[in-house]
Design a protein around this motif. Sequence first.
Motif, PDB file in Angstrom:
ATOM      1  N   MET A  26     -81.880  32.500  57.512  1.00 32.57           N
ATOM      2  CA  MET A  26     -82.499  33.803  57.773  1.00 32.57           C
ATOM      3  C   MET A  26     -84.019  33.695  57.823  1.00 32.57           C
ATOM      4  SD  MET A  26     -80.068  36.436  55.599  1.00 32.57           S
ATOM      5  CE  MET A  26     -80.967  37.883  56.154  1.00 32.57           C
ATOM      6  N   ALA A  27     -84.557  32.582  57.299  1.00 32.56           N
ATOM      7  CA  ALA A  27     -86.005  32.373  57.354  1.00 32.56           C
ATOM      8  C   ALA A  27     -86.505  32.224  58.795  1.00 32.56           C
ATOM      9  CB  ALA A  27     -86.381  31.143  56.536  1.00 32.56           C
ATOM     10  N   LEU A  28     -85.605  31.964  59.740  1.00 36.27           N
ATOM     11  CA  LEU A  28     -86.013  31.882  61.141  1.00 36.27           C
ATOM     12  C   LEU A  28     -86.401  33.253  61.680  1.00 36.27           C
ATOM     13  CD1 LEU A  28     -83.234  29.478  62.490  1.00 36.27           C
ATOM     14  CD2 LEU A  28     -85.639  28.922  62.037  1.00 36.27           C
ATOM     15  N   ASP A  29     -85.747  34.288  61.173  1.00 37.70           N
ATOM     16  CA  ASP A  29     -85.971  35.639  61.692  1.00 37.70           C
ATOM     17  C   ASP A  29     -86.694  36.563  60.723  1.00 37.70           C
ATOM     18  OD1 ASP A  29     -84.519  35.165  64.164  1.00 37.70           O
ATOM     19  OD2 ASP A  29     -82.701  35.179  62.938  1.00 37.70           O
ATOM     20  N   LEU A  98     -81.120  47.724  49.972  1.00 38.80           N
ATOM     21  CA  LEU A  98     -80.557  46.955  48.857  1.00 38.80           C
ATOM     22  C   LEU A  98     -79.211  46.395  49.282  1.00 38.80           C
ATOM     23  CD1 LEU A  98     -80.974  49.104  45.597  1.00 38.80           C
ATOM     24  CD2 LEU A  98     -81.916  46.826  46.010  1.00 38.80           C
ATOM     25  N   THR A  99     -79.026  45.097  49.096  1.00 37.87           N
ATOM     26  CA  THR A  99     -77.714  44.473  49.253  1.00 37.87           C
ATOM     27  C   THR A  99     -77.335  43.905  47.895  1.00 37.87           C
ATOM     28  OG1 THR A  99     -78.072  43.920  51.586  1.00 37.87           O
ATOM     29  CG2 THR A  99     -76.365  42.689  50.405  1.00 37.87           C
ATOM     30  N   LEU A 100     -76.291  44.440  47.300  1.00 40.19           N
ATOM     31  CA  LEU A 100     -75.865  44.056  45.955  1.00 40.19           C
ATOM     32  C   LEU A 100     -74.539  43.319  46.058  1.00 40.19           C
ATOM     33  CD1 LEU A 100     -76.663  47.477  44.208  1.00 40.19           C
ATOM     34  CD2 LEU A 100     -78.184  45.490  44.521  1.00 40.19           C
ATOM     35  N   GLU A 223     -67.824  35.171  56.550  1.00 39.75           N
ATOM     36  CA  GLU A 223     -67.657  36.615  56.690  1.00 39.75           C
ATOM     37  C   GLU A 223     -68.691  37.371  55.858  1.00 39.75           C
ATOM     38  OE1 GLU A 223     -64.220  40.043  55.919  1.00 39.75           O
ATOM     39  OE2 GLU A 223     -63.963  38.013  55.147  1.00 39.75           O
ATOM     40  N   GLY A 224     -68.863  36.958  54.597  1.00 44.45           N
ATOM     41  CA  GLY A 224     -69.819  37.627  53.729  1.00 44.45           C
ATOM     42  C   GLY A 224     -71.244  37.490  54.233  1.00 44.45           C
ATOM     43  N   ASP A 225     -71.590  36.299  54.689  1.00 43.22           N
ATOM     44  CA  ASP A 225     -72.925  36.063  55.230  1.00 43.22           C
ATOM     45  C   ASP A 225     -73.186  36.968  56.425  1.00 43.22           C
ATOM     46  OD1 ASP A 225     -75.431  34.654  55.650  1.00 43.22           O
ATOM     47  OD2 ASP A 225     -74.429  33.600  57.292  1.00 43.22           O
ATOM     48  N   GLN A 226     -72.195  37.115  57.283  1.00 38.66           N
ATOM     49  CA  GLN A 226     -72.358  37.961  58.465  1.00 38.66           C
ATOM     50  C   GLN A 226     -72.530  39.421  58.079  1.00 38.66           C
ATOM     51  OE1 GLN A 226     -72.972  37.251  61.545  1.00 38.66           O
ATOM     52  NE2 GLN A 226     -73.039  39.422  62.106  1.00 38.66           N
ATOM     53  N   VAL A 227     -71.804  39.880  57.057  1.00 46.76           N
ATOM     54  CA  VAL A 227     -71.934  41.264  56.594  1.00 46.76           C
ATOM     55  C   VAL A 227     -73.369  41.526  56.120  1.00 46.76           C
ATOM     56  CG1 VAL A 227     -71.232  42.886  54.785  1.00 46.76           C
ATOM     57  CG2 VAL A 227     -69.507  41.574  56.000  1.00 46.76           C
ATOM     58  N   ILE A 228     -73.919  40.588  55.351  1.00 52.91           N
ATOM     59  CA  ILE A 228     -75.288  40.737  54.843  1.00 52.91           C
ATOM     60  C   ILE A 228     -76.285  40.790  55.995  1.00 52.91           C
ATOM     61  CG2 ILE A 228     -77.129  39.586  53.554  1.00 52.91           C
ATOM     62  CD1 ILE A 228     -74.921  38.453  51.698  1.00 52.91           C
ATOM     63  N   ARG A 229     -76.179  39.848  56.905  1.00 53.04           N
ATOM     64  CA  ARG A 229     -77.131  39.783  58.022  1.00 53.04           C
ATOM     65  C   ARG A 229     -77.043  41.023  58.908  1.00 53.04           C
ATOM     66  NH1 ARG A 229     -78.568  33.983  59.691  1.00 53.04           N
ATOM     67  NH2 ARG A 229     -77.937  32.698  57.922  1.00 53.04           N
ATOM     68  N   ALA A 230     -75.823  41.481  59.184  1.00 53.23           N
ATOM     69  CA  ALA A 230     -75.642  42.635  60.058  1.00 53.23           C
ATOM     70  C   ALA A 230     -76.212  43.904  59.417  1.00 53.23           C
ATOM     71  CB  ALA A 230     -74.160  42.825  60.383  1.00 53.23           C
ATOM     72  N   ASP A 234     -79.286  46.002  60.968  1.00 56.05           N
ATOM     73  CA  ASP A 234     -79.039  47.392  61.357  1.00 56.05           C
ATOM     74  C   ASP A 234     -80.047  48.326  60.697  1.00 56.05           C
ATOM     75  OD1 ASP A 234     -77.290  49.427  62.657  1.00 56.05           O
ATOM     76  OD2 ASP A 234     -76.988  50.055  60.578  1.00 56.05           O
ATOM     77  N   VAL A 235     -80.285  48.135  59.395  1.00 55.19           N
ATOM     78  CA  VAL A 235     -81.272  48.972  58.701  1.00 55.19           C
ATOM     79  C   VAL A 235     -82.654  48.755  59.300  1.00 55.19           C
ATOM     80  CG1 VAL A 235     -82.451  49.393  56.504  1.00 55.19           C
ATOM     81  CG2 VAL A 235     -79.969  49.083  56.541  1.00 55.19           C
ATOM     82  N   GLY A 236     -82.992  47.493  59.572  1.00 59.97           N
ATOM     83  CA  GLY A 236     -84.298  47.189  60.149  1.00 59.97           C
ATOM     84  C   GLY A 236     -84.502  47.854  61.494  1.00 59.97           C
ATOM     85  N   ARG A 237     -83.481  47.820  62.350  1.00 58.00           N
ATOM     86  CA  ARG A 237     -83.579  48.469  63.664  1.00 58.00           C
ATOM     87  C   ARG A 237     -83.749  49.974  63.516  1.00 58.00           C
ATOM     88  NH1 ARG A 237     -79.568  44.605  65.148  1.00 58.00           N
ATOM     89  NH2 ARG A 237     -77.955  46.137  64.586  1.00 58.00           N
TER      90      ARG A 237
END
Length: 244
Positions: A26-29, A98-100, A223-230, A234-237
């Motif tokens: 994620m440090a790339l983005d 927040l992602t918990l 799957e979990g990694d994708q949920v976090i990134r998405a 989405d919040v950022g957009r």
Amino acid sequence: MFKQRVVFVHGAGSFGAAAWPKQHGMALDYDALFLRRHGFDAVAEPLESDFSADAAIVLGALADDGRGASGGHVVAHSQGAIAAMMAAVERPDLVHSLTLVEPACLSLTAELPATAAHRALMQPLFDVRHHLSNEDFEREFVRRVFSAEATGDITPEGLRAARRLRLQAPPWEAPLHIVPGVPTLVLTGGWEPLYEEIAGYLRETGALHRIAAGGHRPQDSAEGDQVIRAFIADVGRHQHAHAS
């Protein structure tokens, strides 16, 4: 190009970047910061946990980055979720989301059945933790929480990790409050009623709840990694569109 900041807060085991192997990329983005909570160090002796000190570390990572920007997304695992929530309550303006992950926010659900049962199981161990050796505490902690035997190596780092675990305060003692107005994702592994109970409570207060494979570390699964990134994307957009 400006990158949004994402601050990662570890739980009671691995710390820093080692606690987030799937999220390194994620440090790339993003401007990704992998924190070390109070008392977590590869060489120095562990210290007693300090909820307020942990929250201050999170807030420090969200402060002005030297480019005039401040704030960011916070991703926290297990006991790290306590510091994340405390930071968001104190400075909701700095926490974009927040992602918990499997949050050990037991003080929020103290009266609910799974939490009450967990505390009844663990309180006697915490009551005597300062009278036990580090290894004996770790062995009994793992047996009670995971119904397994501790398998840590007797290395200098293994001994530090055992001591660090013994010095962690019971999570049900944390001074937690619900975070108003901050987009929140709760990610659980679907394996333990305790964490599902906490997730259910947070869902009732407005959080989004998702379940992914991986037991207590669903962030390590694809799957979990994708949920976090998405969620963060989405919040950022949404926030960018709102600010435009």
